[in-house]
Motif scaffolding. Sequence first.
Motif, short mmCIF file in Angstrom:
data_model
loop_
_atom_site.label_atom_id
_atom_site.label_comp_id
_atom_site.label_asym_id
_atom_site.label_seq_id
_atom_site.Cartn_x
_atom_site.Cartn_y
_atom_site.Cartn_z
N LEU A 59 8.73 35.31 8.12
CA LEU A 59 7.57 34.44 7.88
C LEU A 59 7.96 32.97 7.96
O LEU A 59 7.20 32.15 8.48
CB LEU A 59 6.99 34.73 6.49
CG LEU A 59 6.57 36.17 6.22
CD1 LEU A 59 6.26 36.35 4.74
CD2 LEU A 59 5.39 36.54 7.09
N HIS A 60 9.13 32.65 7.40
CA HIS A 60 9.57 31.26 7.33
C HIS A 60 11.09 31.21 7.39
O HIS A 60 11.76 32.08 6.83
CB HIS A 60 9.09 30.61 6.03
CG HIS A 60 9.50 29.19 5.92
ND1 HIS A 60 10.65 28.81 5.28
CD2 HIS A 60 8.94 28.06 6.39
CE1 HIS A 60 10.77 27.49 5.35
NE2 HIS A 60 9.74 27.01 6.03
N ALA A 61 11.61 30.21 8.07
CA ALA A 61 13.05 29.98 8.10
C ALA A 61 13.33 28.50 7.93
O ALA A 61 12.60 27.65 8.46
CB ALA A 61 13.64 30.47 9.42
N THR A 62 14.38 28.21 7.19
CA THR A 62 14.89 26.85 7.07
C THR A 62 16.29 26.85 7.66
O THR A 62 17.12 27.68 7.29
CB THR A 62 14.94 26.38 5.61
OG1 THR A 62 13.62 26.45 5.05
CG2 THR A 62 15.46 24.96 5.51
N VAL A 63 16.53 25.95 8.60
CA VAL A 63 17.83 25.83 9.25
C VAL A 63 18.42 24.48 8.84
O VAL A 63 17.79 23.44 9.03
CB VAL A 63 17.70 25.90 10.80
CG1 VAL A 63 19.06 25.73 11.45
CG2 VAL A 63 17.03 27.19 11.22
N TRP A 64 19.62 24.52 8.28
CA TRP A 64 20.34 23.30 7.94
C TRP A 64 21.51 23.15 8.91
O TRP A 64 22.27 24.09 9.12
CB TRP A 64 20.88 23.36 6.51
CG TRP A 64 19.82 23.32 5.47
CD1 TRP A 64 19.48 24.31 4.61
CD2 TRP A 64 18.95 22.22 5.19
NE1 TRP A 64 18.43 23.90 3.81
CE2 TRP A 64 18.09 22.62 4.14
CE3 TRP A 64 18.80 20.94 5.72
CZ2 TRP A 64 17.12 21.78 3.61
CZ3 TRP A 64 17.82 20.11 5.19
CH2 TRP A 64 16.99 20.52 4.15
N LEU A 65 21.62 21.98 9.49
CA LEU A 65 22.73 21.66 10.39
C LEU A 65 23.59 20.57 9.78
O LEU A 65 23.05 19.62 9.19
CB LEU A 65 22.19 21.17 11.74
CG LEU A 65 21.41 22.18 12.57
CD1 LEU A 65 20.77 21.48 13.77
CD2 LEU A 65 22.32 23.30 13.02
N ALA A 66 24.89 20.67 9.94
CA ALA A 66 25.78 19.61 9.47
C ALA A 66 25.58 18.35 10.31
O ALA A 66 25.76 17.24 9.81
CB ALA A 66 27.23 20.09 9.53
N HIS A 67 25.19 18.56 11.57
CA HIS A 67 24.98 17.43 12.50
C HIS A 67 23.76 17.72 13.37
O HIS A 67 23.74 18.71 14.10
CB HIS A 67 26.20 17.25 13.41
CG HIS A 67 27.50 17.24 12.67
ND1 HIS A 67 27.92 16.18 11.92
CD2 HIS A 67 28.43 18.21 12.55
CE1 HIS A 67 29.08 16.48 11.36
NE2 HIS A 67 29.42 17.70 11.72
N ILE A 107 18.14 29.99 5.99
CA ILE A 107 17.48 30.61 4.84
C ILE A 107 16.19 31.23 5.35
O ILE A 107 15.41 30.56 6.04
CB ILE A 107 17.19 29.55 3.75
CG1 ILE A 107 18.48 28.83 3.36
CG2 ILE A 107 16.54 30.20 2.54
CD1 ILE A 107 18.25 27.55 2.59
N VAL A 108 15.95 32.50 4.99
CA VAL A 108 14.84 33.25 5.57
C VAL A 108 13.98 33.89 4.49
O VAL A 108 14.49 34.40 3.49
CB VAL A 108 15.40 34.35 6.51
CG1 VAL A 108 14.35 35.37 6.87
CG2 VAL A 108 15.99 33.71 7.76
N THR A 109 12.67 33.87 4.72
CA THR A 109 11.69 34.65 3.96
C THR A 109 10.97 35.54 4.96
O THR A 109 10.55 35.06 6.02
CB THR A 109 10.67 33.73 3.26
OG1 THR A 109 11.37 32.82 2.41
CG2 THR A 109 9.67 34.53 2.45
N ALA A 110 10.86 36.84 4.63
CA ALA A 110 10.26 37.79 5.58
C ALA A 110 9.36 38.78 4.86
O ALA A 110 9.51 39.00 3.65
CB ALA A 110 11.36 38.54 6.33
N ALA A 111 8.47 39.36 5.60
CA ALA A 111 7.64 40.44 5.07
C ALA A 111 8.42 41.75 5.16
O ALA A 111 9.24 41.93 6.07
CB ALA A 111 6.36 40.56 5.89
N VAL A 112 8.18 42.64 4.20
CA VAL A 112 8.73 43.98 4.30
C VAL A 112 7.99 44.68 5.44
O VAL A 112 6.77 44.54 5.57
CB VAL A 112 8.56 44.75 2.97
CG1 VAL A 112 8.99 46.20 3.11
CG2 VAL A 112 9.35 44.06 1.86
#
Length: 118
Positions: A59-67, A107-112
């Motif tokens: 449903l939603h993902a957050t991606v963190w990059l060092a650069h 970081i991920v949020t998903a539906a079952v």
Amino acid sequence: MIERFHTNARMSRIVRHNGTVYLCGQVGEGASVAEQARDCLARVDALLAESGSSRRDILHATVWLAHMSDYDAMNAVWDEWMPEGCAPARACGEARLAGSDLLVEVIVTAAVSAAVSA
């Protein structure tokens, strides 16, 4: 009911509640952002499968990059990994990650999956 998997005093790797799966941040191994992203997303796949979900259910993902200069390289891996027509809501930003060798965290949020929740 809240279900927690791989729990310690600080966190759970997976939390499942009301048909939604929440994963803790995943990082990967490798020298480049592409290598780390592939490994990280393979870890996401494994946790989603364990919790009754899949990348098609994100449903939603957050991606963190060092650069942020690694944005295109990370997106090339992401685009190859994400099934067509299943793109989640997503945010990407730059952050100092937990280790100096880490280049990407997801970081991920998903539906079952429907088959699991039925």
